[in-house]
Design a protein around this motif. Structure first.
Motif, short mmCIF file in Angstrom:
data_model
loop_
_atom_site.label_atom_id
_atom_site.label_comp_id
_atom_site.label_asym_id
_atom_site.label_seq_id
_atom_site.Cartn_x
_atom_site.Cartn_y
_atom_site.Cartn_z
N CYS A 9 25.39 29.61 41.52
CA CYS A 9 25.46 28.50 42.48
C CYS A 9 26.64 28.64 43.43
O CYS A 9 27.04 27.67 44.09
N GLY A 10 27.22 29.84 43.50
CA GLY A 10 28.24 30.13 44.50
C GLY A 10 29.63 29.63 44.19
O GLY A 10 30.46 29.49 45.09
N ILE A 11 29.94 29.38 42.91
CA ILE A 11 31.28 28.92 42.52
C ILE A 11 32.00 30.06 41.79
O ILE A 11 31.56 30.49 40.73
N PRO A 12 33.11 30.56 42.33
CA PRO A 12 33.80 31.71 41.71
C PRO A 12 34.50 31.33 40.41
O PRO A 12 35.05 30.24 40.27
N CYS A 13 34.47 32.25 39.46
CA CYS A 13 35.07 32.00 38.16
C CYS A 13 35.41 33.31 37.46
O CYS A 13 34.89 34.37 37.81
N THR A 47 29.78 32.35 28.68
CA THR A 47 28.96 33.30 29.43
C THR A 47 27.90 32.58 30.25
O THR A 47 27.70 32.86 31.44
N LEU A 48 27.23 31.62 29.64
CA LEU A 48 26.21 30.84 30.35
C LEU A 48 26.86 30.02 31.47
O LEU A 48 26.33 29.96 32.59
N PHE A 49 27.97 29.38 31.17
CA PHE A 49 28.68 28.57 32.16
C PHE A 49 29.03 29.41 33.39
O PHE A 49 28.79 29.02 34.53
N MET A 50 29.58 30.61 33.17
CA MET A 50 29.96 31.49 34.28
C MET A 50 28.73 31.93 35.08
O MET A 50 28.78 31.99 36.32
N ALA A 51 27.65 32.25 34.40
CA ALA A 51 26.43 32.68 35.09
C ALA A 51 25.89 31.57 35.99
O ALA A 51 25.48 31.82 37.13
N LEU A 62 32.18 36.21 41.97
CA LEU A 62 30.84 35.70 42.23
C LEU A 62 29.75 36.70 41.85
O LEU A 62 28.56 36.39 41.96
N GLU A 63 30.14 37.87 41.38
CA GLU A 63 29.17 38.93 41.17
C GLU A 63 28.38 38.80 39.87
O GLU A 63 28.86 38.25 38.88
N LYS A 64 27.19 39.32 39.92
CA LYS A 64 26.33 39.42 38.74
C LYS A 64 26.78 40.60 37.89
O LYS A 64 27.22 41.62 38.41
N ASP A 92 26.99 18.73 46.70
CA ASP A 92 28.27 19.22 47.20
C ASP A 92 28.97 19.95 46.06
O ASP A 92 28.60 19.82 44.89
N GLU A 93 29.99 20.73 46.39
CA GLU A 93 30.56 21.66 45.41
C GLU A 93 31.14 20.96 44.19
O GLU A 93 30.98 21.42 43.06
N PHE A 94 31.81 19.82 44.38
CA PHE A 94 32.39 19.12 43.23
C PHE A 94 31.30 18.61 42.29
O PHE A 94 31.38 18.81 41.07
#
Length: 395
Positions: free
Chosen positions: A247-251, A238-242, A168-170, A194-196
């Motif tokens: 938004c609090g979703i780990p990747c 990169t954009l998708f992960m950011a 989740l880190e920047k 919601d998360e989904f």
């Protein structure tokens, strides 16, 4: 004003076991909660505690009161004595000494001694620190008193929680605190979903509202990809992960190489001829509902893919080219609904494994290409490739 907190307990473990646990960040993070949470800054996913090393963490009291960056400088580190100079903007001096002594019955006498200096805030910090270290030592004892199997499970959960925090880190490339990204998140109101729905909406945005195209470099920041309005596997990833992390979703990211044949058509002529045989590729792995999903099909926007399918309407089986490598060209799995999605996976030639961030992936695996060819790609080759892509999309 300076004050000292000192707390002593006897741990139900021998000194070597206690010292080993002290070196694990996941354990230290576990015993600190809920009084304090620490998230390591970029580049500190694995901590090696030794004299002369320095670390920094984002420090929050009770998990939500941000106190800035907490710095730790290791001055002494051995099985008998650990001493660190620490501090943060709220409390500039927080010098911590840990003393370990083996008792006659094989247990460990454990001492926390902390010297605090925070100006007029010192008495308040002292009271909090006194409660904090009492809490820490009680959690140590509780952890060490657990049966071995329960302790093993507990430690596994701690390690998983720590890893999820890393996901989740920047990072410099995943700059989701950039105003342009924050404005997008706010405008789309993703955090209210919601998360989904949040995950699916971000996936669809990156796939279809950020067009498939070739940026100037794989190492550009997420905010730059958003400004460009287009990207390929690595840059859209990169954009998708950011956006996910913002938004609090780990990747995390999974790195590969793909055969350049996959790019034939998007690449043509001398650009294709001079391209490296194996090209750096990646997809994003997202943790959701205790599962890890491999998401790759965000790379191609639907308008481009539809144009390509019309161009090769006679192809009903496998296809490789124009940025696609799939077994079922007319019906690839590109929509996310609690499933993996792929669009280039059949062109993979080498697996680099998983990394916490694109920064780490590209630090370890960069595209092998000469300076002249890199210059030609940046200022001519990618422009020709983007022209080819636009022709397909607009046909």
């Amino acid at each position: 004003m300076k004050m000292t907190v000192k707390k002593i307990s006897v741990f139900p473990a021998n000194k070597s076991n206690a010292f080993a646990l002290l070196q694990r960040f996941d354990t230290l993070a576990y015993i600190a909660k809920p009084y304090a949470t620490f998230k390591s800054n970029y580049g500190q996913t694995e901590l090696v505690w030794e004299v002369g090393r320095s670390f920094s963490f984002d420090f929050k009291m009770f998990g939500f009161i941000a106190l800035g960056v907490h710095a730790i400088n290791v001055r002494e580190f051995n099985p008998d004595n650990i001493y660190t100079n620490e501090g943060n903007p709220f409390c500039p001096v927080w010098n911590h000494r840990i003393i370990l002594k083996e008792t006659a019955d094989g247990k460990t006498e454990y001492t926390d001694e902390v010297k605090i200096c925070a100006g007029w805030k010192t008495p308040f910090v002292y009271l909090w620190a006194k409660a904090f270290y009492s809490h820490r030592q009680k959690k140590w004892i509780k952890l060490l008193n657990q049966p071995s199997k329960e302790k093993e499970i507990n430690e596994s959960e701690m390690a998983r929680e720590y890893k999820m925090n890393q996901y989740l880190e920047k990072t410099p490339m995943l700059d989701f605190s950039n105003p342009i990204i924050q404005k997008l998140i706010e405008t789309k109101r993703w955090k209210e979903q919601d998360e989904f729905d949040r995950l699916k909406s971000i996936y669809n945005f990156v796939r279809d509202e950020v067009a498939f195209g070739y940026n100037i470099d794989d190492r550009i920041l997420a905010s730059k990809v958003l400004k460009d309005g287009y990207g390929q596997c690595n840059t859209k990833g990169t954009l998708f992960m950011a956006l996910l992390r913002g938004c609090g979703i780990p990747c995390r990211v999974h790195g590969f190489t793909i055969d350049k044949q996959l790019q034939k058509g998007a690449m043509s002529g001398f650009v294709y001829k001079n391209a490296p045989q194996n090209i750096i590729h990646s997809w994003v792995e997202v943790y959701f509902e205790d599962k890890c999903y491999e998401l790759e099909a965000f790379i191609l926007d639907q308008k481009y893919l539809s144009g390509l399918q019309k161009k090769f309407a006679g192809c009903t089986g496998s296809f490789c080219g124009y940025g696609v490598a799939v077994n079922d060209f007319q019906h690839p799995v590109i929509d996310f609904d609690r499933n993996n999605t792929y669009i280039q996976s059949e062109g993979i030639t080498q697996d680099f494994g998983v990394y916490d961030s694109p920064d780490e992936l590209l630090k370890n695996h960069c595209q092998e290409i000469s300076a002249i060819k890199a210059f030609a790609y940046r200022y001519l080759g990618r422009r020709l490739m983007n022209r080819n892509v636009k022709k397909v999309r607009n046909a």
